[in-house]
Scaffold this motif. Structure first.
Motif, PDB file in Angstrom:
ATOM      1  N   VAL A   1      10.628  -7.425  -0.951  1.00  0.00           N
ATOM      2  CA  VAL A   1      10.593  -7.960  -2.332  1.00  0.00           C
ATOM      3  C   VAL A   1       9.113  -8.250  -2.635  1.00  0.00           C
ATOM      4  CG1 VAL A   1      11.320  -9.595  -4.192  1.00  0.00           C
ATOM      5  CG2 VAL A   1      12.889  -8.585  -2.709  1.00  0.00           C
ATOM      6  N   SER A   2       8.502  -8.908  -1.660  1.00  0.00           N
ATOM      7  CA  SER A   2       7.079  -9.500  -2.087  1.00  0.00           C
ATOM      8  C   SER A   2       6.016  -8.379  -2.098  1.00  0.00           C
ATOM      9  CB  SER A   2       6.754 -10.153  -0.817  1.00  0.00           C
ATOM     10  OG  SER A   2       7.477 -11.539  -0.620  1.00  0.00           O
ATOM     11  N   ALA A   3       6.183  -7.266  -1.260  1.00  0.00           N
ATOM     12  CA  ALA A   3       5.270  -6.170  -1.243  1.00  0.00           C
ATOM     13  C   ALA A   3       5.610  -5.448  -2.787  1.00  0.00           C
ATOM     14  CB  ALA A   3       5.915  -5.079  -0.114  1.00  0.00           C
ATOM     15  N   VAL A   4       6.593  -5.612  -3.307  1.00  0.00           N
ATOM     16  CA  VAL A   4       6.847  -4.867  -4.627  1.00  0.00           C
ATOM     17  C   VAL A   4       6.112  -5.691  -5.670  1.00  0.00           C
ATOM     18  CG1 VAL A   4       8.403  -4.318  -6.348  1.00  0.00           C
ATOM     19  CG2 VAL A   4       9.033  -3.796  -4.140  1.00  0.00           C
TER      20      VAL A   4
ATOM     21  N   ASP B   1       0.837  -1.282  -0.048  1.00  0.00           N
ATOM     22  CA  ASP B   1      -0.135  -0.010   0.059  1.00  0.00           C
ATOM     23  C   ASP B   1       0.957   1.213   0.131  1.00  0.00           C
ATOM     24  OD1 ASP B   1      -2.564  -0.933  -0.197  1.00  0.00           O
ATOM     25  OD2 ASP B   1      -2.563  -1.172   1.927  1.00  0.00           O
ATOM     26  N   GLU B   2       2.001   1.208   0.929  1.00  0.00           N
ATOM     27  CA  GLU B   2       3.050   2.573   0.848  1.00  0.00           C
ATOM     28  C   GLU B   2       3.633   2.639  -0.443  1.00  0.00           C
ATOM     29  OE1 GLU B   2       5.329   2.916   4.167  1.00  0.00           O
ATOM     30  OE2 GLU B   2       4.242   1.385   5.296  1.00  0.00           O
ATOM     31  N   ILE B   3       3.962   1.628  -1.054  1.00  0.00           N
ATOM     32  CA  ILE B   3       4.398   1.716  -2.727  1.00  0.00           C
ATOM     33  C   ILE B   3       3.621   2.311  -3.400  1.00  0.00           C
ATOM     34  CG2 ILE B   3       5.330   0.420  -4.541  1.00  0.00           C
ATOM     35  CD1 ILE B   3       6.463  -1.680  -2.284  1.00  0.00           C
ATOM     36  N   LEU B   4       2.294   1.809  -3.282  1.00  0.00           N
ATOM     37  CA  LEU B   4       1.330   2.486  -4.134  1.00  0.00           C
ATOM     38  C   LEU B   4       0.883   3.887  -4.082  1.00  0.00           C
ATOM     39  CD1 LEU B   4      -1.158  -0.770  -4.343  1.00  0.00           C
ATOM     40  CD2 LEU B   4       0.250  -0.037  -6.235  1.00  0.00           C
TER      41      LEU B   4
ATOM     42  N   ALA C   1       3.361  -7.646  -4.861  1.00  0.00           N
ATOM     43  CA  ALA C   1       2.150  -7.401  -4.590  1.00  0.00           C
ATOM     44  C   ALA C   1       1.558  -6.025  -5.196  1.00  0.00           C
ATOM     45  CB  ALA C   1       1.703  -7.586  -3.220  1.00  0.00           C
ATOM     46  N   ALA C   2       2.322  -5.009  -5.013  1.00  0.00           N
ATOM     47  CA  ALA C   2       1.759  -3.664  -5.451  1.00  0.00           C
ATOM     48  C   ALA C   2       1.837  -3.608  -7.230  1.00  0.00           C
ATOM     49  CB  ALA C   2       3.026  -2.634  -5.034  1.00  0.00           C
ATOM     50  N   GLU C   3       2.879  -4.467  -7.774  1.00  0.00           N
ATOM     51  CA  GLU C   3       2.607  -4.624  -9.118  1.00  0.00           C
ATOM     52  C   GLU C   3       1.408  -5.332  -9.517  1.00  0.00           C
ATOM     53  OE1 GLU C   3       5.479  -5.592 -12.916  1.00  0.00           O
ATOM     54  OE2 GLU C   3       5.620  -6.900 -11.047  1.00  0.00           O
ATOM     55  N   SER C   4       1.177  -6.327  -8.761  1.00  0.00           N
ATOM     56  CA  SER C   4      -0.149  -7.251  -9.242  1.00  0.00           C
ATOM     57  C   SER C   4      -1.563  -6.286  -9.026  1.00  0.00           C
ATOM     58  CB  SER C   4      -0.102  -8.349  -8.211  1.00  0.00           C
ATOM     59  OG  SER C   4      -1.164  -9.229  -8.110  1.00  0.00           O
ATOM     60  N   LYS C   5      -1.361  -5.848  -8.037  1.00  0.00           N
ATOM     61  CA  LYS C   5      -2.722  -4.676  -7.837  1.00  0.00           C
ATOM     62  C   LYS C   5      -2.891  -3.712  -8.971  1.00  0.00           C
ATOM     63  CE  LYS C   5      -5.266  -2.831  -4.166  1.00  0.00           C
ATOM     64  NZ  LYS C   5      -5.587  -2.704  -2.827  1.00  0.00           N
ATOM     65  N   LEU C   6      -1.696  -3.099  -9.405  1.00  0.00           N
ATOM     66  CA  LEU C   6      -1.680  -2.251 -10.647  1.00  0.00           C
ATOM     67  C   LEU C   6      -2.089  -2.940 -11.697  1.00  0.00           C
ATOM     68  CD1 LEU C   6       1.592  -0.212 -10.112  1.00  0.00           C
ATOM     69  CD2 LEU C   6      -0.587   0.798  -9.713  1.00  0.00           C
ATOM     70  N   LEU C   7      -1.669  -3.814 -11.928  1.00  0.00           N
ATOM     71  CA  LEU C   7      -2.130  -4.860 -13.148  1.00  0.00           C
ATOM     72  C   LEU C   7      -3.746  -5.158 -13.209  1.00  0.00           C
ATOM     73  CD1 LEU C   7       1.136  -7.110 -13.700  1.00  0.00           C
ATOM     74  CD2 LEU C   7       0.307  -5.055 -14.942  1.00  0.00           C
ATOM     75  N   LEU C   8      -3.911  -5.768 -11.927  1.00  0.00           N
ATOM     76  CA  LEU C   8      -5.357  -5.945 -11.817  1.00  0.00           C
ATOM     77  C   LEU C   8      -6.458  -4.828 -12.218  1.00  0.00           C
ATOM     78  CD1 LEU C   8      -7.185  -8.446 -10.971  1.00  0.00           C
ATOM     79  CD2 LEU C   8      -7.433  -7.313  -8.885  1.00  0.00           C
ATOM     80  N   GLN C   9      -5.865  -3.731 -11.603  1.00  0.00           N
ATOM     81  CA  GLN C   9      -6.714  -2.372 -11.702  1.00  0.00           C
ATOM     82  C   GLN C   9      -6.974  -2.154 -13.516  1.00  0.00           C
ATOM     83  OE1 GLN C   9      -4.405   0.473  -9.601  1.00  0.00           O
ATOM     84  NE2 GLN C   9      -5.515  -0.030  -7.581  1.00  0.00           N
ATOM     85  N   LYS C  10      -6.008  -2.690 -14.220  1.00  0.00           N
ATOM     86  CA  LYS C  10      -6.215  -2.350 -15.486  1.00  0.00           C
ATOM     87  C   LYS C  10      -6.995  -3.539 -16.457  1.00  0.00           C
ATOM     88  CE  LYS C  10      -1.545   0.065 -15.861  1.00  0.00           C
ATOM     89  NZ  LYS C  10      -0.195   0.015 -16.293  1.00  0.00           N
ATOM     90  N   CYS C  11      -7.248  -4.481 -15.384  1.00  0.00           N
ATOM     91  CA  CYS C  11      -8.052  -5.650 -16.151  1.00  0.00           C
ATOM     92  C   CYS C  11      -9.604  -5.259 -16.378  1.00  0.00           C
ATOM     93  CB  CYS C  11      -7.957  -6.886 -15.216  1.00  0.00           C
ATOM     94  SG  CYS C  11      -6.233  -7.572 -15.537  1.00  0.00           S
TER      95      CYS C  11
ATOM     96  N   ASP D   1       6.946   5.288  -9.986  1.00  0.00           N
ATOM     97  CA  ASP D   1       6.978   4.170 -10.934  1.00  0.00           C
ATOM     98  C   ASP D   1       7.590   2.636 -10.284  1.00  0.00           C
ATOM     99  OD1 ASP D   1       6.622   3.366 -13.805  1.00  0.00           O
ATOM    100  OD2 ASP D   1       8.690   2.570 -13.536  1.00  0.00           O
ATOM    101  N   ILE D   2       6.737   1.604 -10.778  1.00  0.00           N
ATOM    102  CA  ILE D   2       7.125   0.501  -9.882  1.00  0.00           C
ATOM    103  C   ILE D   2       8.467  -0.358 -10.813  1.00  0.00           C
ATOM    104  CG2 ILE D   2       5.903  -1.127 -11.560  1.00  0.00           C
ATOM    105  CD1 ILE D   2       5.597  -1.671  -8.033  1.00  0.00           C
ATOM    106  N   GLU D   3       8.615   0.138 -11.965  1.00  0.00           N
ATOM    107  CA  GLU D   3      10.054  -0.339 -12.209  1.00  0.00           C
ATOM    108  C   GLU D   3      11.056   0.374 -11.772  1.00  0.00           C
ATOM    109  OE1 GLU D   3      10.609  -2.849 -14.402  1.00  0.00           O
ATOM    110  OE2 GLU D   3       8.170  -3.268 -14.513  1.00  0.00           O
ATOM    111  N   GLU D   4      10.952   1.724 -11.187  1.00  0.00           N
ATOM    112  CA  GLU D   4      11.981   2.134 -10.272  1.00  0.00           C
ATOM    113  C   GLU D   4      12.142   1.478  -8.965  1.00  0.00           C
ATOM    114  OE1 GLU D   4      11.802   6.577 -10.172  1.00  0.00           O
ATOM    115  OE2 GLU D   4      10.839   6.735 -12.230  1.00  0.00           O
ATOM    116  N   ILE D   5      11.026   1.161  -8.464  1.00  0.00           N
ATOM    117  CA  ILE D   5      10.972   0.531  -7.249  1.00  0.00           C
ATOM    118  C   ILE D   5      11.796  -0.838  -7.290  1.00  0.00           C
ATOM    119  CG2 ILE D   5       9.661  -0.611  -5.288  1.00  0.00           C
ATOM    120  CD1 ILE D   5       9.418   2.397  -5.325  1.00  0.00           C
ATOM    121  N   LYS D   6      11.503  -1.616  -8.413  1.00  0.00           N
ATOM    122  CA  LYS D   6      12.138  -2.875  -8.518  1.00  0.00           C
ATOM    123  C   LYS D   6      13.673  -2.523  -8.662  1.00  0.00           C
ATOM    124  CE  LYS D   6       8.737  -5.349 -11.311  1.00  0.00           C
ATOM    125  NZ  LYS D   6       8.428  -5.706 -12.594  1.00  0.00           N
TER     126      LYS D   6
END
Length: 453
Positions: free
Chosen positions: A70-73, A40-43, A75-85, A48-53
């Motif tokens: 690493v797991s949180a990153v 949540d903090e990352i989001l 999860a954050a990417e997963s949620k961003l992608l789900l939002q676009k679905c 940009d998620i790629e910068e966080i990576k």
């Protein structure tokens, strides 16, 4: 994002690297939930998620951040992608066998993960705020003698957990389900080694009338019962099918950049290829891949065929599963093989068959029910030797004997056919002396024969 905000995010990440645990503890509920709060903090940082990576995944000169981060990153990417679905429903299936310990809390048992509650919370977090997307869990008892089914019901009632259905594979036998009658399922389900339960769950999800509006895409995934792979990563699976447009999607625990292996209690997130080298079954996996790509060349390029993190469209499952015969340790590979062949026959091009997303995977040796066993130290050798035999059988079923692929594999087929676990063990132990070995290593067949002698 302004330079000040960017600097603040970088500073926070560096602080977390220094303060978070070196490894993962799947029995620590606070740690499991911390992954989601950090995501949540990352989001909310807007970075940009790629910068966080780049700041957390490590490099040639810097090790990755602690696995919680690493797991949180991921999860954050997963949620961003789900939002676009687009709108869809996701059914999540896992098998249960011998879950008298992991299903409990840490306070109730030292290996307790409270996984029923954790999986629900992870999915609630992932889908929060997205009212056009829905989810459910289907947990399937694999004929467990320890009443996994009742323990699961207990956990659901105690935690008032939503969207959970609990099935029992033994009902398939009692009801004389044609699919399982044909595959010889016995009353105690001893012929199933997770595979039967997963197949039962997939068939249930594909045939059950949905509780959401018709026309909404229905996706069905399966995973393991433990918390080794975070359910918050399911957005990667939805993205593969609904955004990237591939026929199916799956995760990978090793074999490519972005994969991480965690071996508690002392080891952190090992990246590729270190994660591959640190696999306890490293050489067994290399040998399996060597045989697999030669006997089943349509699997070329997919290294982690056994990964229990695969997703399909519900309407494809009946046709795919019709050709899956195994309920044992090789069912993951056969299911993948049948799916790819089905999509190819439908005219799908290679690039659109499957999206493979790298994940972080935490080993859970203390309570593994389908592989390692303190009661039988040779179980890994017996399991992987069985996979060799299964690969030969699949080759004979799926590869045209008159094809060039069959001719090229003829000598290897003869070598692997009927291989005993004792012969397999000799070969494995000798080749293990080579040290770290990457996928796609071109073993000469004579070297395998010499090692097995």
């Amino acid at each position: 994002m302004g330079s000040g905000a960017s600097a603040d995010a970088t500073s926070k990440i560096e602080s977390l690297k220094a303060s978070l645990p070196v490894s993962r503890d799947l029995t620590n509920t606070e740690e499991t939930m911390q992954v989601l709060s950090l995501a949540d903090e990352i989001l909310s940082s807007g970075r940009d998620i790629e910068e966080i990576k780049k700041l957390t995944f490590g490099s040639d000169s810097e090790k990755p951040a602690p696995p919680v981060l690493v797991s949180a990153v991921g999860a954050a990417e997963s949620k961003l992608l789900l939002q676009k679905c687009p709108a869809h429903h996701l059914s999540c299936i896992f098998a249960m066998y011998g879950e008298k310990n992991r299903i409990r809390t840490k306070a109730e048992h030292e290996n307790g993960q409270d996984f029923m509650t954790a999986k629900v919370r992870q999915l609630e977090w992932l889908f929060a705020g997205q009212t056009d997307k829905t989810w459910e869990i289907i947990a399937v008892d694999d004929g467990c003698p320890d009443n996994s089914k009742d323990l699961a019901k207990e956990a659901v009632e105690k935690g008032n957990l939503p969207n959970v259905t609990i099935l029992d594979l033994r009902n398939a036998y009692n009801e004389k389900h044609p699919f399982f009658v044909e595959r010889g399922l016995d009353e105690a389900c001893k012929k199933s080694r997770k595979g039967g339960a997963i197949l039962y769950g997939l068939l249930h999800a594909a045939s059950t009338k949905p509780f959401y509006p018709e026309g909404k895409p229905r996706l069905v995934m399966y995973t393991d019962s433990d918390l080794s792979t975070d359910m918050a990563l399911c957005g990667l699976l939805s993205d593969g099918i609904l955004n990237k447009g591939t026929c199916m999607s799956m995760g990978a625990r090793y074999g490519s950049p972005g994969t991480f292996l965690v071996k508690p209690p002392d080891h952190g997130a090992a990246p590729h290829p270190q994660s591959h080298y640190e696999q306890p079954n490293m050489m067994r996996i290399v040998l399996r891949h060597y045989v697999r790509v030669r006997l089943l060349p349509m699997l070329q390029g997919i290294y982690d065929t056994q990964c229990a993190f695969k997703c399909f469209r519900a309407e494809h499952l009946a046709a795919i599963l019709n050709d899956v015969k195994s309920m044992g340790s090789d069912f993951d590979m056969e299911l993948l093989l049948c799916a790819l062949l089905f999509f190819q026959k439908q005219g799908s091009e290679q690039a659109k068959l499957c999206t493979v997303s790298p994940t972080l995977f935490t080993e859970d040796f203390a309570e593994s029910n389908f592989m390692a066993s303190s009661d039988d130290p040779e179980k890994p050798n017996k399991t992987y030797a069985g996979m060799m035999t299964a690969l030969v059988e699949m080759h004979e079923r799926y590869v045209d004997p008159a094809s060039e692929d069959a001719k090229a594999a003829k000598d290897l087929v003869e070598f692997c056919k009927g291989m005993t676990w004792e012969t397999y063990k000799k070969m494995h132990d000798k080749l293990l002396e080579r040290g770290p070995t990457l996928f796609d290593h071109p073993f000469p067949l004579d070297e395998l024969k010499a090692a097995a002698a």
